[in-house]
Design an enzyme around this catalytic site. Structure first.
Site, PDB file in Angstrom:
ATOM      1  N   HIS A 269       0.875  -1.192   0.000  1.00 18.37           N
ATOM      2  CA  HIS A 269       0.000   0.000   0.000  1.00 18.37           C
ATOM      3  C   HIS A 269       0.904   1.232   0.000  1.00 18.37           C
ATOM      4  O   HIS A 269       1.679   1.433  -0.924  1.00 18.37           O
ATOM      5  CB  HIS A 269      -0.921  -0.113   1.229  1.00 18.37           C
ATOM      6  CG  HIS A 269      -2.058   0.858   1.282  1.00 18.37           C
ATOM      7  ND1 HIS A 269      -2.439   1.646   0.234  1.00 18.37           N
ATOM      8  CD2 HIS A 269      -2.921   1.169   2.297  1.00 18.37           C
ATOM      9  CE1 HIS A 269      -3.470   2.388   0.587  1.00 18.37           C
ATOM     10  NE2 HIS A 269      -3.787   2.126   1.836  1.00 18.37           N
ATOM     11  N   HIS A 308      -2.574  -2.258  -9.821  1.00 15.69           N
ATOM     12  CA  HIS A 308      -3.522  -1.663  -8.885  1.00 15.69           C
ATOM     13  C   HIS A 308      -4.778  -2.511  -8.867  1.00 15.69           C
ATOM     14  O   HIS A 308      -5.182  -3.033  -9.909  1.00 15.69           O
ATOM     15  CB  HIS A 308      -3.865  -0.227  -9.315  1.00 15.69           C
ATOM     16  CG  HIS A 308      -4.425   0.587  -8.210  1.00 15.69           C
ATOM     17  ND1 HIS A 308      -5.749   0.540  -7.875  1.00 15.69           N
ATOM     18  CD2 HIS A 308      -3.828   1.437  -7.348  1.00 15.69           C
ATOM     19  CE1 HIS A 308      -5.940   1.346  -6.846  1.00 15.69           C
ATOM     20  NE2 HIS A 308      -4.792   1.897  -6.500  1.00 15.69           N
ATOM     21  N   ASP A 364       2.595   5.492  -6.846  1.00 18.34           N
ATOM     22  CA  ASP A 364       3.859   5.346  -6.126  1.00 18.34           C
ATOM     23  C   ASP A 364       5.073   5.227  -7.033  1.00 18.34           C
ATOM     24  O   ASP A 364       6.205   5.310  -6.567  1.00 18.34           O
ATOM     25  CB  ASP A 364       3.808   4.103  -5.216  1.00 18.34           C
ATOM     26  CG  ASP A 364       2.890   4.332  -4.042  1.00 18.34           C
ATOM     27  OD1 ASP A 364       2.867   5.458  -3.546  1.00 18.34           O
ATOM     28  OD2 ASP A 364       2.186   3.391  -3.642  1.00 18.34           O
TER      29      ASP A 364
HETATM   30  N1  ACO Z   1       4.507  -6.884 -10.684  1.00 13.76           N
HETATM   31  C1  ACO Z   1       4.364  -8.068 -11.323  1.00 13.76           C
HETATM   32  N2  ACO Z   1       3.207  -8.736 -11.445  1.00 13.76           N
HETATM   33  C2  ACO Z   1       2.138  -8.180 -10.884  1.00 13.76           C
HETATM   34  C3  ACO Z   1       2.204  -6.943 -10.183  1.00 13.76           C
HETATM   35  C4  ACO Z   1       3.440  -6.298 -10.098  1.00 13.76           C
HETATM   36  N3  ACO Z   1       3.577  -5.135  -9.471  1.00 13.76           N
HETATM   37  N4  ACO Z   1       0.985  -6.646  -9.716  1.00 13.76           N
HETATM   38  C5  ACO Z   1       0.179  -7.642 -10.087  1.00 13.76           C
HETATM   39  N5  ACO Z   1       0.872  -8.573 -10.793  1.00 13.76           N
HETATM   40  C6  ACO Z   1       0.353  -9.784 -11.420  1.00 13.76           C
HETATM   41  C7  ACO Z   1       0.014 -10.825 -10.366  1.00 13.76           C
HETATM   42  O1  ACO Z   1       1.106 -11.661 -10.110  1.00 13.76           O
HETATM   43  C8  ACO Z   1      -1.126 -11.546 -11.025  1.00 13.76           C
HETATM   44  O2  ACO Z   1      -0.601 -12.392 -12.011  1.00 13.76           O
HETATM   45  P1  ACO Z   1      -1.275 -13.832 -12.295  1.00 13.76           P
HETATM   46  O3  ACO Z   1      -2.641 -13.513 -12.823  1.00 13.76           O
HETATM   47  O4  ACO Z   1      -0.374 -14.489 -13.278  1.00 13.76           O
HETATM   48  O5  ACO Z   1      -1.333 -14.530 -10.968  1.00 13.76           O
HETATM   49  C9  ACO Z   1      -1.878 -10.446 -11.788  1.00 13.76           C
HETATM   50  O6  ACO Z   1      -0.881  -9.450 -12.047  1.00 13.76           O
HETATM   51  C10 ACO Z   1      -3.021  -9.837 -10.990  1.00 13.76           C
HETATM   52  O7  ACO Z   1      -2.504  -9.290  -9.778  1.00 13.76           O
HETATM   53  P2  ACO Z   1      -3.175  -9.393  -8.358  1.00 13.76           P
HETATM   54  O8  ACO Z   1      -2.115  -9.663  -7.352  1.00 13.76           O
HETATM   55  O9  ACO Z   1      -4.354 -10.317  -8.420  1.00 13.76           O
HETATM   56  O10 ACO Z   1      -3.713  -7.933  -8.202  1.00 13.76           O
HETATM   57  P3  ACO Z   1      -4.242  -7.284  -6.872  1.00 13.76           P
HETATM   58  O11 ACO Z   1      -5.352  -6.410  -7.274  1.00 13.76           O
HETATM   59  O12 ACO Z   1      -4.508  -8.306  -5.835  1.00 13.76           O
HETATM   60  O13 ACO Z   1      -2.981  -6.457  -6.374  1.00 13.76           O
HETATM   61  C11 ACO Z   1      -1.472  -4.700  -5.969  1.00 13.76           C
HETATM   62  C12 ACO Z   1      -2.852  -5.095  -6.508  1.00 13.76           C
HETATM   63  C13 ACO Z   1      -1.339  -5.146  -4.499  1.00 13.76           C
HETATM   64  C14 ACO Z   1      -1.340  -3.182  -6.012  1.00 13.76           C
HETATM   65  C15 ACO Z   1      -0.388  -5.375  -6.836  1.00 13.76           C
HETATM   66  O14 ACO Z   1      -0.513  -4.934  -8.170  1.00 13.76           O
HETATM   67  C16 ACO Z   1       1.021  -5.129  -6.324  1.00 13.76           C
HETATM   68  O15 ACO Z   1       1.474  -5.862  -5.443  1.00 13.76           O
HETATM   69  N6  ACO Z   1       1.728  -4.094  -6.864  1.00 13.76           N
HETATM   70  C17 ACO Z   1       3.051  -3.748  -6.371  1.00 13.76           C
HETATM   71  C18 ACO Z   1       2.946  -2.953  -5.084  1.00 13.76           C
HETATM   72  C19 ACO Z   1       2.448  -1.546  -5.306  1.00 13.76           C
HETATM   73  O16 ACO Z   1       2.914  -0.825  -6.184  1.00 13.76           O
HETATM   74  N7  ACO Z   1       1.523  -1.136  -4.441  1.00 13.76           N
HETATM   75  C20 ACO Z   1       0.962   0.225  -4.468  1.00 13.76           C
HETATM   76  C21 ACO Z   1      -0.472   0.206  -4.871  1.00 13.76           C
HETATM   77  S1  ACO Z   1      -1.087   1.832  -5.021  1.00 13.76           S
HETATM   78  C22 ACO Z   1      -1.326   2.299  -3.440  1.00 13.76           C
HETATM   79  O17 ACO Z   1      -1.575   1.575  -2.546  1.00 13.76           O
HETATM   80  C23 ACO Z   1      -1.296   3.713  -3.205  1.00 13.76           C
END
Ligand code: ACO
Length: 443
Positions: A269, A308, A364
């Site tokens: 987050h 996201h 971010d």
């Molecule tokens: N890098 C690589 N792969 C990713 C990323 C990433 N940053 N984010 C999602 N994916 C992939 C997942 O592995 C998943 O792949 P799969 O379908 O093969 O299993 C697919 O994309 C879907 O992702 P989920 O994890 O289901 O997405 P979710 O909505 O649960 O997660 C989150 C959202 C937590 C923001 C995620 O994208 C992440 O961890 N990003 C990196 C951390 C980040 O930047 N957080 C800031 C968010 S903005 C904020 O809070 C202000």
């Protein structure tokens, strides 16, 4: 004529149920509960472990269309607010629902500034943290401790009390954040200067040294203010949900805000901007970007600052942050990490892995690069997020408190543990080796 209902046939019983569809596309989970095999049955429930398709409230505060990349506070597009508003005006809009006129804005600004000082004992309390305490940890603890300084905050159903706590929290958050920073540097605290703007005063409390009066650089002051606008609210994210969920027990708003700050601390987050910089530093050079992308695609790493839960398009805030970065660099000089970030973005936006999963830069991805250029240590990045988000948390909390449909937040579970079993004396239990298999990896 088409009806706004959903007809469900339960194939276990052959019975049909007509479920109303509200507000275009919402069904109430309580209606699903009416689907039963027998009258003594609990009824059907939905399973949604991360609330990915469950609305927990009605809200008038923030609108997001994740597919289109749209974000609006109280109906106003984020781009317009970032261009024309200032943080305190936006905070008023978020908390009260309308933009203020001149008279109301002046009163609001004065009311916030009246609350920028903190009780001297809060300073003493903060001195109890270890010398290398992470400022976000200090913020969690100190905001929680504030509930003991303002016992009147327990009157959550009193409008005047809610207003007072809102002004106090928005006013004091930068002071506590700056004190956490000064403490980590072994520097003396700087008292608020209410002649300065909200962002300018924060910069002064952070960076003032021996000069009699700190004069913030107007470009950096405006950049920080715009970043504050962009971070002010984001509907039902992890920390807003923590604020509402903890607040639903009717605890005071300082305790609920401490929970929200804790939620924001996590690397998925608000902690992500710190992780982005760590990742960019680890990559070290544009020529190593392809290697990192390979690791991400191989599932070894997450590309921090990408993806996201809601945006399946470019995060509109990230576009604005990217633009501000260049304005900041005019003053601070270029942060070389921007080149690595741009290359990462370029490759990722063309790569099938990211395109298929609709992974775009989030807010971010570029904010940490600006903060670093402005001289903030990485540990302060999530704190810089928490300060402006306080207006959003308070608005979410107040909306929840006044919503007659809300009760204490209490999700259901699907129990998958052991059925009932008799207690056996310790000597009669399994041999240690077979017990190890039986004991779960939970903790
Ligand atoms: N890098 C690589 N792969 C990713 C990323 C990433 N940053 N984010 C999602 N994916 C992939 C997942 O592995 C998943 O792949 P799969 O379908 O093969 O299993 C697919 O994309 C879907 O992702 P989920 O994890 O289901 O997405 P979710 O909505 O649960 O997660 C989150 C959202 C937590 C923001 C995620 O994208 C992440 O961890 N990003 C990196 C951390 C980040 O930047 N957080 C800031 C968010 S903005 C904020 O809070 C202000």
């Amino acid at each position: 004529m088409a009806k706004n209902t959903l007809t469900v046939t339960d194939n276990r019983t052959g019975k049909q149920y007509e479920i109303p569809i509200e507000e275009g596309d919402v069904i109430r989970a309580s209606h699903i509960k009416e689907i039963k095999v027998s009258p003594s049955d609990f009824g059907l429930m939905s399973y949604d472990p991360a609330f990915s398709n469950t609305a927990s409230c009605r809200s008038k505060i923030t609108f997001i269309d994740g597919d289109q990349g749209i974000l609006r506070y109280r109906g106003y597009p984020i781009e317009e607010l970032a261009d024309k508003s200032n943080y305190l005006e936006t905070a008023y809009l978020i908390v009260k629902g309308e933009l203020p006129d001149v008279k109301h804005f002046r009163a609001w600004e004065q009311n916030i500034k009246k609350h920028t000082m903190v009780h001297e004992n809060i300073k003493k309390f903060m001195e109890g943290f270890r010398y290398d305490a992470h400022p976000m940890g200090v913020l969690v603890g100190t905001v929680g401790a504030m509930s003991t300084f303002y016992p009147d905050a327990k009157n959550i159903f009193d409008l005047e009390s809610r207003r007072l706590q809102t002004r106090r929290l928005i006013g004091k958050m930068p002071t506590i954040a700056a004190a956490a920073y000064r403490l980590s540097r072994g520097l003396p605290y700087v008292y608020p200067d209410n002649e300065l703007s909200y962002a300018g005063n924060f910069l002064a409390m952070l960076f003032k040294m021996t000069e009699l009066r700190y004069k913030p650089n107007p470009i950096l002051e405006r950049a920080l203010d715009v970043l504050f606008i962009l971070h002010a609210d984001h509907e039902q994210n992890c920390s807003a949900n923590a604020m509402r969920s903890v607040g639903s027990s009717q605890v005071d708003p300082y305790s609920a805000t401490a929970a929200a700050v804790a939620a924001l601390y996590g690397p998925l987050h608000g902690g992500a901007n710190e992780q982005v910089i760590r990742m960019l530093m680890e990559i070290g050079s544009v020529k190593n970007v392809a290697d990192m992308i390979k690791k991400v695609k191989g599932g070894e790493r997450l590309l921090m600052g990408f993806g996201h839960r809601v945006y399946k398009n470019y995060d509109p805030r990230a576009k604005i942050v990217k633009k501000i970065a260049y304005e900041v660099f005019e003053v601070t000089g270029k942060n070389p990490l921007i080149d690595i970030a741009l290359e990462l973005e370029r490759i990722a936006l063309e790569d099938d892995y990211f395109v298929k999963r609709k992974l775009y830069p989030n807010v971010d991805f570029y904010s940490g690069i600006i903060y670093q250029a402005m001289g903030f240590p990485m540990t302060m990045f999530p704190v810089l997020f928490a300060i402006p988000r306080t207006s959003g948390w308070m608005a979410q909390w107040a909306e929840m408190v006044r919503d007659p449909e809300q009760k204490i937040a209490r999700p259901r579970q699907i129990y998958v543990g052991e059925p009932t079993r008799p207690y056996s004396p310790i000597e009669a239990r399994l041999e240690p080796t077979s017990r190890e298999d039986a004991v779960s990896d939970n903790i």
